[in-house]
Design a protein around this motif. Structure first.
Motif, short mmCIF file in Angstrom:
data_model
loop_
_atom_site.label_atom_id
_atom_site.label_comp_id
_atom_site.label_asym_id
_atom_site.label_seq_id
_atom_site.Cartn_x
_atom_site.Cartn_y
_atom_site.Cartn_z
N GLY A 130 0.80 -1.19 -0.08
CA GLY A 130 0.04 -0.06 -0.03
C GLY A 130 0.76 1.17 0.03
N THR A 131 1.99 1.13 -0.23
CA THR A 131 2.85 2.42 -0.16
C THR A 131 2.41 3.31 -1.26
OG1 THR A 131 5.03 1.01 0.36
CG2 THR A 131 5.32 2.98 -0.80
N LYS A 132 2.48 4.64 -0.76
CA LYS A 132 1.77 5.53 -1.83
C LYS A 132 3.16 6.42 -2.04
CE LYS A 132 -2.89 5.42 -0.13
NZ LYS A 132 -3.81 5.81 0.58
N ALA A 133 3.04 7.37 -3.15
CA ALA A 133 4.07 8.22 -3.57
C ALA A 133 3.24 9.47 -4.35
CB ALA A 133 5.27 7.66 -4.23
N ASN A 134 3.82 10.57 -3.84
CA ASN A 134 3.43 11.70 -4.92
C ASN A 134 4.42 12.20 -5.92
OD1 ASN A 134 1.01 12.43 -3.39
ND2 ASN A 134 2.36 13.58 -1.89
N LEU A 135 4.04 12.16 -6.80
CA LEU A 135 5.06 12.46 -8.05
C LEU A 135 4.57 13.64 -8.84
CD1 LEU A 135 4.46 8.90 -9.74
CD2 LEU A 135 6.25 9.54 -8.13
N THR A 136 5.76 14.15 -9.53
CA THR A 136 5.47 15.25 -10.28
C THR A 136 6.04 15.20 -11.87
OG1 THR A 136 5.68 17.81 -10.59
CG2 THR A 136 7.78 16.30 -9.71
N LEU A 137 5.44 15.42 -12.88
CA LEU A 137 5.73 15.22 -14.26
C LEU A 137 7.07 16.00 -14.60
CD1 LEU A 137 5.14 13.30 -16.67
CD2 LEU A 137 3.67 15.27 -17.47
N ALA A 138 8.21 15.12 -14.68
CA ALA A 138 9.45 16.05 -15.33
C ALA A 138 9.54 16.12 -16.84
CB ALA A 138 10.35 15.41 -14.56
N GLU A 139 9.08 15.13 -17.68
CA GLU A 139 9.06 14.90 -19.12
C GLU A 139 7.99 14.24 -19.35
OE1 GLU A 139 12.73 13.72 -20.96
OE2 GLU A 139 13.84 14.13 -18.95
N HIS A 140 7.58 14.79 -20.63
CA HIS A 140 6.25 13.71 -21.53
C HIS A 140 6.67 13.99 -22.77
CE1 HIS A 140 2.31 13.00 -23.06
NE2 HIS A 140 2.35 11.97 -22.12
N VAL A 163 8.51 10.59 -17.46
CA VAL A 163 9.38 10.77 -16.57
C VAL A 163 8.67 11.49 -15.11
CG1 VAL A 163 11.72 11.77 -15.96
CG2 VAL A 163 11.40 10.87 -18.34
N TRP A 164 8.82 10.64 -14.16
CA TRP A 164 8.24 11.44 -13.07
C TRP A 164 9.35 11.24 -11.73
CZ3 TRP A 164 3.16 12.45 -13.01
CH2 TRP A 164 2.18 12.21 -14.22
N ASP A 165 9.04 12.50 -11.03
CA ASP A 165 10.28 12.69 -9.87
C ASP A 165 9.14 12.30 -8.83
OD1 ASP A 165 12.46 13.66 -11.40
OD2 ASP A 165 11.90 15.59 -11.19
N VAL A 166 9.87 11.87 -7.95
CA VAL A 166 9.09 11.32 -6.50
C VAL A 166 9.20 12.61 -5.59
CG1 VAL A 166 9.16 9.95 -4.47
CG2 VAL A 166 9.79 9.05 -6.74
N VAL A 167 7.95 12.99 -5.33
CA VAL A 167 8.11 14.30 -4.36
C VAL A 167 8.39 13.75 -2.90
CG1 VAL A 167 6.58 16.23 -3.62
CG2 VAL A 167 6.46 15.35 -6.00
N ARG A 168 9.23 14.65 -2.17
CA ARG A 168 9.49 14.37 -0.79
C ARG A 168 9.02 15.32 -0.14
NH1 ARG A 168 11.82 10.54 -3.20
NH2 ARG A 168 13.36 8.91 -2.62
#
Length: 178
Positions: A152-162, A173-178
């Motif tokens: 059930g691990t969740k992660a917020n991502l931000t799109l870096a390239e598409h 290309v997704w960056d993990v938001v910390r």
């Protein structure tokens, strides 16, 4: 700290297992592999799970297109592998060993290829920094998926390239938001 990137061929419904569909179901176009070339140039090492290692080690060393991977350091996360035969390969016994590899001062990214179970464990441990996905316009309905993690691990991502290619494959290309 080094960047850890998970790179996968993935279907629209999230399947990563047995990716022969990447060659049989969708016509390849050269530009969709730009990301793969860039990964090979930027990687300082390759990180694999045991299953992927066992699949790649007998094949990749003889493939000219993987010359840079063959030359670079490779790490396999495994509790059972004793004597890796692929040149320049070391065994890591735990995710703590992976964290230490990330914290090291070596150059280049740490690239995880086609190791779904390892990728899920790395996400759960907070070690993934980026996802490189080539999303194929296919719905397979069945097969091992990259997401969601079983725990059930969740992660917020931000799109870096598409980018979308003429064959419908999307580079995401997704960056993990910390």
């Amino acid at each position: 700290m080094r960047t850890l990137i998970v790179s996968e061929f993935i279907t629209l419904d999230g399947v990563i297992e047995n990716p022969e569909w990447t060659y049989t179901e969708v016509k390849a176009v050269p530009e969709m592999y730009e990301l793969k070339g860039r990964e090979q140039e930027e990687a300082g090492c390759l990180l694999l799970g045991r299953v992927s290692y066992d699949e790649f080690a007998p094949v990749w060393p003889s493939m000219e297109e993987f010359a840079e991977y063959n030359a670079m350091p490779k790490y396999v996360v495994s509790s059972t592998l004793e004597n890796p035969e692929w040149n320049n390969t070391s065994v890591l016994r735990s995710l703590d060993d992976v964290a230490a590899l990330k914290d090291g001062d070596a150059a280049g990214t740490i690239l995880v290829h086609a190791s779904g179970s390892l990728a899920k464990a790395l996400l759960a441990a907070g070690l993934v920094d980026r996802y490189h996905l080539l999303v194929f316009p296919l719905l397979l309905g069945d097969g091992k998926r990259l997401f969601p993690a079983e725990d059930g691990t969740k992660a917020n991502l931000t799109l870096a390239e598409h980018e979308t290619y003429s064959n419908g494959v999307q580079k995401q290309v997704w960056d993990v938001v910390r």
